[in-house]
Design a protein around this motif. Structure first.
Motif, PDB file in Angstrom:
ATOM      1  N   UNK A 226      21.230  41.206  -3.600  1.00 19.78           N
ATOM      2  CA  UNK A 226      20.339  41.071  -4.741  1.00 19.78           C
ATOM      3  C   UNK A 226      19.124  40.234  -4.379  1.00 19.78           C
ATOM      4  N   UNK A 227      17.949  40.827  -4.653  1.00 21.32           N
ATOM      5  CA  UNK A 227      16.718  40.067  -4.411  1.00 21.32           C
ATOM      6  C   UNK A 227      16.282  39.420  -5.725  1.00 21.32           C
ATOM      7  N   UNK A 228      15.419  38.470  -5.635  1.00 21.84           N
ATOM      8  CA  UNK A 228      14.989  37.675  -6.780  1.00 21.84           C
ATOM      9  C   UNK A 228      16.194  37.096  -7.530  1.00 21.84           C
ATOM     10  N   UNK A 229      17.032  36.380  -6.807  1.00 20.69           N
ATOM     11  CA  UNK A 229      18.098  35.623  -7.460  1.00 20.69           C
ATOM     12  C   UNK A 229      17.540  34.226  -7.722  1.00 20.69           C
ATOM     13  N   UNK A 230      17.657  33.754  -8.963  1.00 25.59           N
ATOM     14  CA  UNK A 230      17.083  32.440  -9.287  1.00 25.59           C
ATOM     15  C   UNK A 230      18.109  31.489  -9.897  1.00 25.59           C
ATOM     16  N   UNK A 231      19.370  31.832  -9.758  1.00 25.30           N
ATOM     17  CA  UNK A 231      20.400  30.964 -10.319  1.00 25.30           C
ATOM     18  C   UNK A 231      21.336  30.396  -9.259  1.00 25.30           C
TER      19      UNK A 231
ATOM     20  N   UNK B 287      14.599  27.919  -5.918  1.00 24.69           N
ATOM     21  CA  UNK B 287      13.577  28.933  -5.676  1.00 24.69           C
ATOM     22  C   UNK B 287      14.081  30.348  -5.823  1.00 24.69           C
ATOM     23  N   UNK B 288      13.285  31.247  -5.234  1.00 26.12           N
ATOM     24  CA  UNK B 288      13.619  32.674  -5.285  1.00 26.12           C
ATOM     25  C   UNK B 288      14.454  33.003  -4.052  1.00 26.12           C
TER      26      UNK B 288
ATOM     27  N   UNK C  62      22.221  29.094 -17.678  1.00 24.54           N
ATOM     28  CA  UNK C  62      21.795  29.777 -18.892  1.00 24.54           C
ATOM     29  C   UNK C  62      22.919  30.582 -19.504  1.00 24.54           C
TER      30      UNK C  62
END
Lengths: 308, 794
Positions: free
Chosen positions: A10-15, A19-20, A306
């Motif tokens: 998975x790309x753009x993982x922010x948790x 960062x990204x 979240x």
């Protein structure tokens, strides 16, 4: 070249770390937590899954199956798991993508070619790669090589581990790791074994050694599963344990991860039963109370991830 | 839903509420005034006639002041009223007058009196409107009608209801006052050389300007008197004081230079309202308000006459005004321009010398936009290497809450684009946006909504030897049967040829429209606010500006890239599919026996938007061919045709007119918008989409929109917001992207809004390049939005 078995990228993982990030899900885990939301990450081999809503019962899979492992009953196809050799022929044949194989063998080079695509985003945001799963230390050789490659290129590396591994395996991976996301679930060893299939002494021991070495940043993560991990006793004991082992200050913070039901459908697709009783989602207020409680004893910052 | 958000003042809340509940209504005042004026001025020079017509409109405009207003001036007799612009076209009006209340997209209330008045003026306009004269002219070139009919291009959306896309020099009036500009014009007129061969043209142009100046000041004067009258009879001492202030302000501006922040905003609103009444303009831009209002703001703050809160309230009052303007489109255009949009752009965060970005006012505007959550203005925020972290963060928070505003713009890409288009550095530095994404300056008129070109159609024609498969008509040139091509390169050549002929016909159509426009409908007021036009004594439509562009907007790029990738890989490389079978499958819209082929096309080849070099490379190639074809041409004002990617909702319109495509898209299904991936095919996430998008040439393009939809979950929490800001900065600064805009909503909420529209009046959605109220969109458009890939993440 060593290959590894992964079930997602998975790309753009922010948790999962700063960062990204690009998140690699390795397949295979020694634990069997009853609340697991990634059950397809547990077994260390490719698995066949069926998305029932998509199956039209057309029966094309029956014809291509070399082991005659498939039958169609009242408009839905079923696979005899004992006969199935996971050749994937039915998956290719299925016109509705109802049949899927989860788990792919990949090389470090291939993964690197994917990971490097987002380098501009890592640099801008202070992100990098996180290897989770599953349990990354079950494929320590592969994961170590991958992380070594990334770190060699100046990319921040993190692992997300349940902590249940031999110290050797853990060490091999940690050698190339900047940040450790370390899961703690239940403090009582027997209850831990009951809920996850393994006692927690190894897990606690490894965390202690990591903290003692004081070479890594550690974020401890506690899943809040109503009725299982959310008792006052459990949370206080886990918090106290963190406070005890965190003499050098390696543990930067504790993250509380609220229970969610997003993984339930996956059990059905894998032909397994979801043992956990359904429970209402936790409210923000409830999470805040847990956070305050843990904070009182842990001596580090506590954050809630979240809510869905 | 929080339509009663307590975070703005009761005054703002009240106006906002009445706007939210006002139904769009068709008004006749303007149409009647223009008609009467045209009848009175028959035979007079064009520029004079146009000036007098606008003058009459302003004289006849009903004036009123609502009990809460601080800024005054209404473009029609009801809130959210739409004026009618008969000089552009009445044919469709005649046909649609009875159905306008029931139509699917953007229905309007219309009273029987209005209907009667509009019907009464229609006979006068028969044969005199731009629309009819253009249609007549198109008869000389049957290819135009054929191309339009087949959906190769669309040219007259804006012409049917007026044009715009212009950045007006409001700041000049703030410092000089209309009287100042009037003196300059009078002076030029006096000094005009009798020997000038264009003496008559220039003289009538300037005379027209003078007429307009007086009429605009006259309108403000009427408001001053009305406010005074209301003040005299007002019992509430606070309101009485407010009305007296309003009266003072209106008797002062825009005639004289603005003296303070309140005056400046009132002046800009008067000017802007008149500009809209003149052109029915889409995309009349307000420019960099956080720059040119700053001196007034700073002075008032320093002198203690204004607090930040008061400034915020005034700015909110101003933004509410922008939401009063409603544009009335014909049925067909209403679908393309769904949501009553007027595209009134405000550009925030621009870069000045010393690399200072934005100002103290930037944050005031962002706060105002965030709290109001209304479709207008069309806010854009420049992101440059020097944009402060806090400013970008505030913009992101605004995006999440509004949701979707502002759009984020890459400073570097636009600077390079303008420089390479020949705009000089002093102008480039001052640039701001018009419409969604078009960069402009005070010395430019860029006909930005001129041509929409269906790139997917060009491929379809290449695959059918120039015949439109849906109608069976020969629309393109004959490029041979694809079964005889033998190589992929030959297919590309055929595609290029079809594109060449298609663009050429569209260009011809556009130039015909421009010529007739210049001859029939000129713009004295717009020209007055464009320094080059005033200097030269030349109307904006006659090339009065220094920089003159016309835009051709490509639609369906991702469909073509995906189609070519599928053909290249499956037909020519892997040989898993025969060209003959493919063509047959397309002909049958993948029905029955051809489902298998569709599956192969969908799954067997890579898709644009996933950072895959194979298909992204083809997208680059297609884009470059499109740019090459467009850049060949010059418009009648001597300016270049420029390519851009901005589809509005033509992706739906062209989709209806395009048969099945080799990317697996079914006949008549929507095409991909702008440069966005085909719905549901971008599976690797946000970074993948932007990486693919950034591979295209953003410097050659005159604005490239990238639509992305994200779930609030992804930007929930401190670190996540920061990561998101970094993500945007990477695309716009590091990767050279030109624009990105976000839909921050969940599909669930949208479904719910479909079921209970009245509970979601304030739900705003970005539709290819702008925000609109979701519940005001028609079902198909709503479905389209829901279908856009939702970057769900857990």
């Amino acid at each position: 070249m060593v290959t590894g078995l992964i079930f997602n990228l998975e790309r753009y993982a922010v948790h999962d770390g700063p960062g990204i990030r690009t998140l690699v899900f390795t397949k295979g885990c020694p634990l069997r937590c009853i609340w697991c939301s990634n059950p397809e990450g547990q077994k260390a081999c490719p698995e066949l899954l069926l998305v029932k809503e998509r199956c039209s019962g057309c029966g094309r899979c029956i014809n291509v199956c070399p082991r005659k492992a498939i039958v169609v009953l009242s408009g839905l196809s079923y696979t005899d798991k004992d006969l199935c050799i996971k050749c994937g022929k039915c998956v290719k044949e299925c016109p509705n993508q109802a049949r899927q194989v989860v788990g792919t063998y990949v090389t470090v080079d291939w993964l690197w070619s994917e990971v490097k695509k987002d380098v501009p985003f890592y640099w801008r945001s202070g992100g990098g790669i996180t290897v989770g799963g599953g349990e990354p230390t079950t494929q320590y050789e592969f994961v170590a090589q991958l992380l070594g490659k990334c770190r060699g290129m100046g990319i921040h590396t993190a692992i997300e581990t349940c902590g249940y591994a031999t110290w050797d395996a853990m060490q091999e991976v940690l050698e190339h790791t900047d940040l450790v996301l370390y899961d703690l679930k239940v403090f009582d060893p027997s209850i831990h074994e009951q809920l996850t299939g393994k006692p927690n002494n190894v897990i606690h021991g490894n965390l202690e050694r990591i903290c003692q070495a004081n070479r890594w940043d550690v974020i401890v993560r506690i899943p809040i599963i109503p009725g299982y991990t959310d008792s006052r006793d459990n949370l206080v004991n886990l918090a106290k344990f963190v406070a005890t082992v965190n003499r050098e200050g390696s543990v930067k913070k504790i993250e509380l991860i609220p229970y969610h039901r997003l993984g339930v459908a996956k059990y059905e697709r894998l032909g397994r039963k979801y043992e956990l009783q359904e429970h209402a989602l936790l409210t923000e207020d409830e999470m805040d109370r847990f956070a305050k409680l843990v904070m009182q004893y842990a001596g580090v910052g506590v954050y809630c991830q979240s809510l869905q | 839903m929080a339509s009663t958000n307590g975070s703005f003042s009761p005054r703002v809340a009240k106006i906002r509420e009445s706007l939210l509940h006002a139904k769009p209504e068709l008004c006749s005042e303007r149409a009647v005034a223009v008609t009467e004026s045209y009848q009175e001025t028959e035979g007079e020079p064009l520029f004079i006639r146009r000036a007098k017509a606008l003058g009459k409109v302003l004289d006849c405009l009903p004036i009123y002041i609502l009990p809460e207003e601080l800024l005054v001036g209404h473009p029609s007799r009801v809130l959210r009223g739409a004026q009618v612009y008969p000089e552009f076209g009445v044919r469709w009006l005649e046909q649609e007058l009875d159905t306008v209340e029931q139509r699917k997209q953007d229905p309007f209330v219309i009273t029987s009196e209005t209907k009667g008045r509009l019907r009464a003026i229609i006979p006068y306009w028969k044969g005199r409107t731009l629309d009819e004269i253009v249609a007549e002219a198109f008869n000389y070139l049957p290819q135009i009608e054929a191309g339009k009919e087949a959906g190769v291009f669309a040219v007259e959306q804006n012409e049917k209801g007026g044009i715009g896309t212009v950045l007006l020099n409001y700041p000049e009036i703030l410092t000089k006052g209309i009287n100042g500009v009037k003196r300059e014009v009078a002076d030029r007129l006096e000094r005009l050389d009798l020997g000038d061969p264009e003496y008559f043209k220039r003289a009538t142009f300037w005379r027209g300007c003078l007429i307009v100046c007086d009429k605009v000041m006259g309108l403000a004067q009427r408001y001053a008197e009305l406010a005074q009258k209301l003040a005299d009879s007002e019992l509430n001492p606070i309101r009485k004081q407010e009305l007296e202030t309003i009266s003072n302000i209106c008797s002062h501006v825009p005639a004289a230079p603005a003296g303070n922040f309140h005056e400046a905003l009132q002046a800009v609103w008067f000017l802007h309202m008149v500009a809209c009444l003149e052109t029915n303009g889409t995309g009349i831009s307000l420019g960099r308000m956080d720059k040119y209002l700053l001196p007034f703001y700073e002075r008032d703050i320093a002198s203690g006459h204004l607090s930040r809160e008061e400034a915020l309230e005034l700015v909110q009052c101003f933004l509410l005004k922008l939401n009063e303007s409603v544009k009335f489109h014909d049925n067909e255009s209403a679908v393309i321009n769904a949501g009553l949009q007027t595209f009134q752009n405000i550009t925030l965060g621009g870069v000045d010398s010393n690399k200072i970005c934005g100002s103290a006012l930037t944050s005031v505007f962002l706060d105002a936009i965030r709290l109001l959550r209304l479709p207008q203005c069309h806010a854009t925020m420049l992101v440059s290497p020097w944009t402060p972290k806090d400013m970008l963060r505030q913009a992101i928070e605004c995006i999440i809450e509004t949701p979707g505003q502002p759009a984020l713009m890459g400073y570097n890409a636009f600077i390079q684009h303008l420089l390479s288009s020949g705009v000089s550095w002093p102008e480039v530095r001052e640039f701001a946006f018009v419409g969604c994404v078009t960069p402009s300056t005070y010395r430019m008129w860029n006909r930005a909504g001129a041509v929409y070109f269906n790139i997917a159609k060009a491929l379809e024609l290449a695959l059918n030897d120039g015949v439109d498969p849906l109608s069976g008509k020969q629309v393109g040139c004959s490029t041979g049967s694809p079964t005889s091509f033998g190589t992929f390169d030959r297919l590309i050549e055929a595609f290029q040829e079809q594109m060449r002929i298609g663009v050429r016909i569209a260009v011809a159509a556009s130039n015909i429209i421009e010529r007739i426009h210049a001859e029939r409908v000129t713009y004295p007021f717009l020209s007055l606010l464009l320094p080059d036009c005033v200097e030269q004594g030349l109307d904006v439509t006659h090339g009065g500006c220094r920089y003159n562009f016309t835009r051709v907007m490509g639609v369906g790029l991702a469909n073509v890239a995906n189609s070519l990738a599928a053909i290249k890989k499956l037909v020519y490389e892997d040989r898993r599919l025969d060209m003959k079978d493919l063509l047959e499958a397309l002909q049958h819209n993948f029905e029955h026996d051809f489902e298998e082929i569709r599956r192969l096309l969908l799954e067997g080849a890579p898709k644009f938007g996933n950072d895959n070099d194979y298909v992204d490379g083809l997208a680059q190639k297609v884009s470059q061919l499109f740019f090459d074809e467009v850049e060949r041409y010059t418009n009648i004002r001597g300016g270049k045709f420029l390519p851009a990617y901005q589809s509005l909702l033509t992706n739906l319109y062209f989709g209806w007119k395009t048969g099945a495509t080799p990317d697996g898209r079914l006949a008549r299904a929507p095409l991909a918008d702008t440069i966005s991936p085909v719905h549901g095919t971008d599976v690797v996430g946000l970074t993948g989409v932007t990486k693919s998008a950034a591979k295209l040439d953003h410097v050659r393009s005159d604005g490239t929109i990238l639509n992305m939809k994200i779930f609030p979950l992804l930007v929930f929490g401190e670190e996540q917001i920061q990561a998101f800001a970094d993500f945007c900065r990477t695309y716009l600064v590091d990767l050279g992207g030109s624009q990105v805009q976000f839909n921050v909503v969940s599909g669930e909420i949208l479904r719910e809004a479909q079921r209970r529209p009245y509970d979601y009046l304030d739900l705003m959605v970005r539709v290819t390049g702008y925000s609109a109220r979701f519940v005001e969109l028609c079902k198909e458009v709503q479905e389209d939005i829901i279908g856009r890939t939702e970057h769900q993440h857990w």
